[in-house]
Structure formats: C-alpha cells, structure tokens
Write a protein that holds these residues in place. Structure first.
Motif, short mmCIF file in Angstrom:
data_model
loop_
_atom_site.label_atom_id
_atom_site.label_comp_id
_atom_site.label_asym_id
_atom_site.label_seq_id
_atom_site.Cartn_x
_atom_site.Cartn_y
_atom_site.Cartn_z
N ILE A 60 37.40 -31.81 -40.40
CA ILE A 60 38.76 -31.29 -40.43
C ILE A 60 38.76 -29.78 -40.20
O ILE A 60 38.07 -29.03 -40.89
CB ILE A 60 39.43 -31.60 -41.79
N GLY A 61 39.55 -29.34 -39.22
CA GLY A 61 39.74 -27.91 -38.99
C GLY A 61 38.57 -27.21 -38.34
O GLY A 61 38.60 -25.98 -38.20
N THR A 67 47.04 -25.71 -45.85
CA THR A 67 47.39 -26.80 -46.76
C THR A 67 47.26 -28.16 -46.12
O THR A 67 46.73 -29.11 -46.72
CB THR A 67 48.83 -26.62 -47.28
N ASN A 68 47.70 -28.29 -44.87
CA ASN A 68 47.60 -29.58 -44.18
C ASN A 68 46.15 -30.00 -43.96
O ASN A 68 45.77 -31.15 -44.20
CB ASN A 68 48.33 -29.49 -42.84
N GLU A 69 45.31 -29.04 -43.52
CA GLU A 69 43.89 -29.34 -43.33
C GLU A 69 43.23 -29.70 -44.66
O GLU A 69 42.40 -30.63 -44.72
CB GLU A 69 43.19 -28.12 -42.72
N ALA A 70 43.58 -28.97 -45.71
CA ALA A 70 42.99 -29.22 -47.03
C ALA A 70 43.34 -30.63 -47.52
O ALA A 70 42.48 -31.34 -48.07
CB ALA A 70 43.46 -28.17 -48.02
N CYS A 89 50.25 -38.83 -55.31
CA CYS A 89 50.59 -37.72 -54.41
C CYS A 89 50.68 -36.38 -55.14
O CYS A 89 50.16 -35.36 -54.68
CB CYS A 89 51.90 -38.01 -53.68
N ASP A 90 51.36 -36.37 -56.28
CA ASP A 90 51.50 -35.10 -57.00
C ASP A 90 50.14 -34.61 -57.49
O ASP A 90 49.85 -33.40 -57.43
CB ASP A 90 52.45 -35.27 -58.19
N LEU A 91 49.30 -35.52 -57.96
CA LEU A 91 47.95 -35.15 -58.41
C LEU A 91 47.13 -34.59 -57.25
O LEU A 91 46.39 -33.61 -57.42
CB LEU A 91 47.25 -36.35 -59.03
N CYS A 92 47.28 -35.21 -56.07
CA CYS A 92 46.57 -34.69 -54.89
C CYS A 92 46.97 -33.26 -54.59
O CYS A 92 46.12 -32.40 -54.30
CB CYS A 92 46.85 -35.58 -53.68
N ASN A 93 48.25 -33.02 -54.64
CA ASN A 93 48.74 -31.66 -54.37
C ASN A 93 48.20 -30.66 -55.39
O ASN A 93 47.88 -29.52 -55.04
CB ASN A 93 50.27 -31.64 -54.37
N GLN A 94 48.08 -31.10 -56.64
CA GLN A 94 47.54 -30.21 -57.67
C GLN A 94 46.06 -29.89 -57.40
O GLN A 94 45.64 -28.74 -57.56
CB GLN A 94 47.69 -30.86 -59.05
N VAL A 95 45.30 -30.91 -57.02
CA VAL A 95 43.88 -30.68 -56.71
C VAL A 95 43.74 -29.72 -55.54
O VAL A 95 42.93 -28.78 -55.58
CB VAL A 95 43.16 -32.01 -56.40
N VAL A 96 44.49 -29.96 -54.48
CA VAL A 96 44.41 -29.11 -53.30
C VAL A 96 44.82 -27.68 -53.62
O VAL A 96 44.20 -26.72 -53.14
CB VAL A 96 45.28 -29.71 -52.16
N LYS A 97 45.84 -27.53 -54.44
CA LYS A 97 46.26 -26.19 -54.85
C LYS A 97 45.14 -25.50 -55.63
O LYS A 97 44.86 -24.32 -55.44
CB LYS A 97 47.53 -26.27 -55.68
#
Length: 238
Positions: A5-6, A164-167, A186-194
C-alpha cells in the motif's frame, strides 16, 4: 508478497532523484525517516526494479544490527565475498575499504546499504563517488539525515507517513486479510489507525495482533496502547 500500500508513489519519488543527471555520473541516494516508516521496503522495491541494469548489485540489509553483532570488518568481508564469490581472510578497516574500492571502481554497480547509523559504515562500506564505475548507484537508508549530509549525499528523500486512506487499507490487509471489517469494527479500526499515525510497521503489527480477535479484545488492546507514550510505540511493537 503483501499488496504494498502506498509504495509506488514513494518509490517513484526516490526514482526521480536519478533523473536529470548524466548517465556517466555516480549517484548517491539517501532515503531517510523514522523507524518503521518503510525505508527498507522502498529500497528493496527499487533494487528489484533496477538491479538488472548493473554489472554487480548487492543489498546489504540491517547494517546497524550486523555491525553491532559481528562488527564492521565482518560486514566488509560479507560484501567482498559477494563480489568475488569466495570467502576472504581477515584485514583491518582500511584494507577492507581498499579491496571494496578495487573491485567496484571499474564496474557499473548498484549497492544498497540499509539502516546505516554511523558515518564509519559509510566511510568503509560505501566510500565516495571515485570508488565506482560510471553509472553506479549507491542507495543508503537511515533514520539520521545528518549522516547523509555529513557524507555529502545531496540527493535525499524523506519518507512520509501513510495518509488516512492508505493507513486504513494497510491495516485492513493485516487485520482482516480479505475484505473489509464488519460495521461493528469500523470505529475501532479508525481508533487504531489514528493511534498508529500512519506508521506502516505499527499498522502491520497491530493488524496482525488483532486479527481474529473479538471486540472486547480490541477494546482491551486499545486501552493498553493509550497508556503508552508515542516514543515507546516502536520498541513495544518490535
């Protein structure tokens, strides 16, 4: 191999440093950035893509760790053994540098030194432009941009974190292997990526760790991660 990715845009950024210079020049290229950001992956992809253009090519991985465990002379021996196709007996730093230069100076060479952390490693393994035949390329990856400046490496590329998209794509690849998460994740994924702040190593390790685990396990892991300072993330992940 993973879907990288990326990686294409980052490899292309480094590749542009080779453009616009004479074909008979010797090119020193520096790839730098924080640990875990993908410097080695970029160098490997570029090496695989262009190594066929050279008379001799060698990728020396984990320079820092190899020097710490076996010493710089041993790493010189490894490089010269690859050049000559046979084992060579002992010498000191200067003699090793002379042997390396003697082999390289009439050849078009691609040499990658990965994860360099001391100027001696550049002085005794890579030398300067006059070590190499016309058209040679030396790629150096390091966390320390000053090492590149000190060695006179003008063409340098700082590796940026994933957007963010690549992550999210990289994290999904390791946490879910195929497809995308259920809505409840989904929300947990966003938290991990953040939390990972676009760092590829963190995304890969966290994704692999969380793969196949239920939501309470994810919540527990995130709670523990939040207690860890940013400076310690890579040490703990490794």
């Amino acid at each position: 191999m993973d879907n990288l990715i990326g990686i294409d845009s980052r490899v292309e950024e480094v590749n542009t440093l080779l453009l616009g210079v004479g074909v008979d020049d010797v090119h020193f290229i520096g790839i730098w950035g924080m640990g875990g950001i993908g410097k080695t992956t970029i160098a490997k992809v570029l090496f695989d893509r262009i190594s066929h253009q050279f008379e001799f090519s060698s990728f020396i991985s984990d320079v820092r760790r190899n020097v710490e465990t076996s010493g710089l002379v041993q790493l010189q021996k490894k490089l010269i053994s690859r050049m000559l196709g046979k084992e060579i007996n002992g010498w000191d730093f200067d003699e090793g540098a002379m042997k390396i230069r003697g082999f390289l100076r009439l050849r078009k060479v691609l040499l990658v030194l990965d994860d360099v952390n001391h100027s001696d490693q550049l002085d005794y393994l890579a030398g300067k432009e006059d070590w190499y035949g016309f058209g040679s390329v030396v790629i150096i990856t390091t966390r320390d941009a000053h090492l590149l400046v000190k060695h006179g490496v003008v063409r340098r590329s700082e590796v940026q974190v994933l957007n963010t998209n690549e992550a999210l794509q990289l994290f999904f690849q390791h946490a879910f292997r195929e497809g995308y998460p259920e809505q409840s994740y989904c929300d947990l994924c966003n938290q991990v990526v953040k939390y990972a702040k676009g760092l590829p190593l963190a995304l890969k390790v966290l994704g692999s760790f969380l793969h196949g685990r239920d939501i309470p396990a994810w919540e527990s892991a995130l709670a523990k991660l939040r207690k860890v300072g940013n400076a310690e993330i890579l040490r703990l992940l490794k």
